[in-house]
Write an enzyme that holds these catalytic residues in place. Structure first.
Site, PDB file in Angstrom:
ATOM      1  N   CYS A 132       0.781  -1.149   0.162  1.00  0.00           N
ATOM      2  CA  CYS A 132       0.059  -0.122   0.196  1.00  0.00           C
ATOM      3  C   CYS A 132       0.722   1.602  -0.108  1.00  0.00           C
ATOM      4  O   CYS A 132       0.281   2.500  -0.237  1.00  0.00           O
ATOM      5  CB  CYS A 132      -0.801   0.068   1.288  1.00  0.00           C
ATOM      6  SG  CYS A 132      -1.842  -1.628   1.568  1.00  0.00           S
TER       7      CYS A 132
ATOM      8  N   HIS B 298      -3.673   6.589   1.520  1.00  0.00           N
ATOM      9  CA  HIS B 298      -4.042   5.467   1.274  1.00  0.00           C
ATOM     10  C   HIS B 298      -5.580   5.188   1.732  1.00  0.00           C
ATOM     11  O   HIS B 298      -5.764   5.220   2.894  1.00  0.00           O
ATOM     12  CB  HIS B 298      -3.078   4.252   1.848  1.00  0.00           C
ATOM     13  CG  HIS B 298      -3.650   2.917   1.484  1.00  0.00           C
ATOM     14  ND1 HIS B 298      -3.930   2.472   0.364  1.00  0.00           N
ATOM     15  CD2 HIS B 298      -3.543   1.879   2.468  1.00  0.00           C
ATOM     16  CE1 HIS B 298      -4.326   1.157   0.598  1.00  0.00           C
ATOM     17  NE2 HIS B 298      -4.024   0.888   1.829  1.00  0.00           N
TER      18      HIS B 298
ATOM     19  N   ASN C 193     -10.198  -0.499  -0.877  1.00  0.00           N
ATOM     20  CA  ASN C 193      -9.077  -0.211  -0.546  1.00  0.00           C
ATOM     21  C   ASN C 193      -8.151  -0.973  -1.901  1.00  0.00           C
ATOM     22  O   ASN C 193      -8.281  -2.138  -2.043  1.00  0.00           O
ATOM     23  CB  ASN C 193      -8.672  -1.191   0.595  1.00  0.00           C
ATOM     24  CG  ASN C 193      -7.302  -1.221   0.886  1.00  0.00           C
ATOM     25  OD1 ASN C 193      -6.310  -0.997   0.101  1.00  0.00           O
ATOM     26  ND2 ASN C 193      -6.703  -1.316   2.346  1.00  0.00           N
TER      27      ASN C 193
HETATM   28  C1  4VN Z   1      -3.681  -0.780   6.146  1.00  0.00           C
HETATM   29  C2  4VN Z   1      -4.692  -0.993   6.817  1.00  0.00           C
HETATM   30  C3  4VN Z   1      -5.713  -1.946   6.714  1.00  0.00           C
HETATM   31  C4  4VN Z   1      -6.936  -2.115   7.465  1.00  0.00           C
HETATM   32  C5  4VN Z   1      -6.589  -2.601   8.563  1.00  0.00           C
HETATM   33  C6  4VN Z   1      -7.763  -3.138   9.606  1.00  0.00           C
HETATM   34  C7  4VN Z   1      -8.839  -2.782   8.862  1.00  0.00           C
HETATM   35  C8  4VN Z   1      -7.795  -2.192   6.909  1.00  0.00           C
HETATM   36  C9  4VN Z   1     -10.020  -3.798  11.119  1.00  0.00           C
HETATM   37  C10 4VN Z   1     -11.124  -3.827  11.731  1.00  0.00           C
HETATM   38  C11 4VN Z   1     -12.507  -3.999  11.095  1.00  0.00           C
HETATM   39  C12 4VN Z   1     -12.686  -3.201   9.764  1.00  0.00           C
HETATM   40  C13 4VN Z   1     -11.369  -3.359   8.854  1.00  0.00           C
HETATM   41 CL1  4VN Z   1      -4.929   0.015   8.157  1.00  0.00          CL
HETATM   42  C14 4VN Z   1      -5.533  -2.485   5.395  1.00  0.00           C
HETATM   43  C15 4VN Z   1      -4.394  -2.222   4.753  1.00  0.00           C
HETATM   44  C16 4VN Z   1      -4.272  -2.944   3.299  1.00  0.00           C
HETATM   45  O1  4VN Z   1      -4.252  -2.368   2.362  1.00  0.00           O
HETATM   46  C17 4VN Z   1      -3.498  -1.353   4.846  1.00  0.00           C
HETATM   47  N1  4VN Z   1      -9.195  -2.411   7.610  1.00  0.00           N
HETATM   48  N2  4VN Z   1     -10.183  -3.244   9.716  1.00  0.00           N
HETATM   49  C18 4VN Z   1     -13.784  -3.874  11.976  1.00  0.00           C
HETATM   50  O2  4VN Z   1     -14.020  -4.993  12.666  1.00  0.00           O
HETATM   51  O3  4VN Z   1     -14.006  -2.695  12.351  1.00  0.00           O
END
Ligand code: 4VN
Length: 321
Positions: A111, A248, A278
């Site tokens: 990313c 990002h 994403n």
């Molecule tokens: C950077 C990040 C993420 C990412 C991390 C966590 C997340 C995206 C966790 C909790 C969930 C909802 C989704 Cl910070 C991914 C990448 C990859 O590009 C880079 N989402 N979540 C919830 O249960 O609320």
């Protein structure tokens, strides 16, 4: 001498998959996905490969800049979902657009890839005159479509910039970092050892995205504000002088949290995560081009571009657009 961004472009595959569409494939809901991530839909490749998306971006860049393909000195594609390990996606683009004088290679910093590539382009422009930097992903091929914790997050797309050597450097600060010791919190695309000499029994499962969401979320909310602060410290700007933060598009809530950590109004953080989800290395240039095209970002404005994620990595640049 330094880098200036001459043109921006993006391309996404036409097929749209909404949150409601996903509910027919897995146990999830629009309410769950939107409230936790801000994502409403994503574009998904059907017959397009990563190079297909990147080629569309490169062709648009040449057209918009009215620049013949022969004038391009280098092509860098940032991707974690290349067509092949070899040839590089950038080489496929180079061949297809007829950039016969260009060197071409891919970089993978997940990313953070587009920002890493832009920073490399800045160094290349010490000797070269003109290049193309693209972030392009078909993440849908790395998604386990039965796994709701990751499948709802990712989408496909590409964005890029045409950059030129300029006496007026536009990229005025950079802060790139890696935290490889925490790399196993976000993995995709494991390539098992498969030779006559190997006993590798690794679970094939590892091919698809595996993410410790909490750990990566915590990493992002701590390390991204720190990276932005370090980049700003290299400039004469204060945080409040920044016109737009182009981060990002990992997840809408992470953007809110980073804005709060920095004490910057959230309105300065542009977002299109609702439309595209994403898209890893593609998300920053995709957002940049949309904001330029709609007239939000204007020439001379102060921008912070920041990527973060797999590696783990962070990457921030301060740019006068
Ligand atoms: C950077 C990040 C993420 C990412 C991390 C966590 C997340 C995206 C966790 C909790 C969930 C909802 C989704 Cl910070 C991914 C990448 C990859 O590009 C880079 N989402 N979540 C919830 O249960 O609320």
């Amino acid at each position: 001498m330094g880098l200036t961004i001459k043109q921006t472009a993006h391309y996404v595959p036409p097929k749209v998959v909404t949150n409601d569409d996903l509910t027919t494939m897995m146990d999830t809901s629009d309410e769950w996905i939107s409230s936790r991530t801000g994502i409403k839909q994503r574009h998904i490749a059907q017959d397009e490969q990563t190079s297909t998306l990147a080629i569309k971006v490169a062709q648009q860049l040449l057209e918009k800049a009215n620049c013949p393909a022969e004038k391009i000195d280098f092509i860098i594609v940032a991707t974690m979902s290349p067509d092949y390990l070899t040839p590089a996606t950038a080489a496929i683009v180079q061949g297809k657009i007829g950039a016969k004088n260009a060197l071409a290679f891919d970089i993978n910093a997940a990313c953070s890839g587009f920002i890493y590539a832009l920073t490399l382009a800045d160094k290349l422009l010490a000797t070269y005159h003109c290049g193309i930097v693209i972030g392009a992903e078909v993440l849908s091929k790395l998604v386990d479509w039965q796994e709701r914790s990751t499948a709802v997050l990712f989408g496909d797309g590409a964005g890029g910039v045409l950059v030129e050597q300029s006496p007026q450097a536009a990229l005025i600060a950079e802060d790139l970092a890696a935290y490889g010791q925490d790399g196993d919190t976000l993995t995709a695309g494991y390539q098992p050892v498969n030779s006559a000499f190997s006993n590798d029994q690794t679970d094939k499962h590892k091919y698809y995205f595996e993410m410790d969401g909490r750990a990566v979320y915590r990493f992002a909310t701590h390390e991204v504000p720190a990276s932005i602060e370090r980049a700003i410290a290299q400039t004469t700007w204060q945080l409040n002088d920044v016109d737009w933060f182009i981060l990002h598009q990992a997840n809408g809530r992470i953007l809110t949290s980073i804005a709060h950590h920095l004490g910057v109004p959230e309105e300065k953080f542009l977002s299109n995560v609702a439309k595209y989800g994403n898209t890893s290395a593609a998300s920053v240039p995709l957002l940049l081009d949309e904001a330029v095209t709609t007239g939000r970002i204007k020439r001379g404005q102060k921008l912070i571009l920041s990527g973060f994620g797999g590696g783990l990595t962070t990457a921030t640049t301060a740019i006068v657009f």
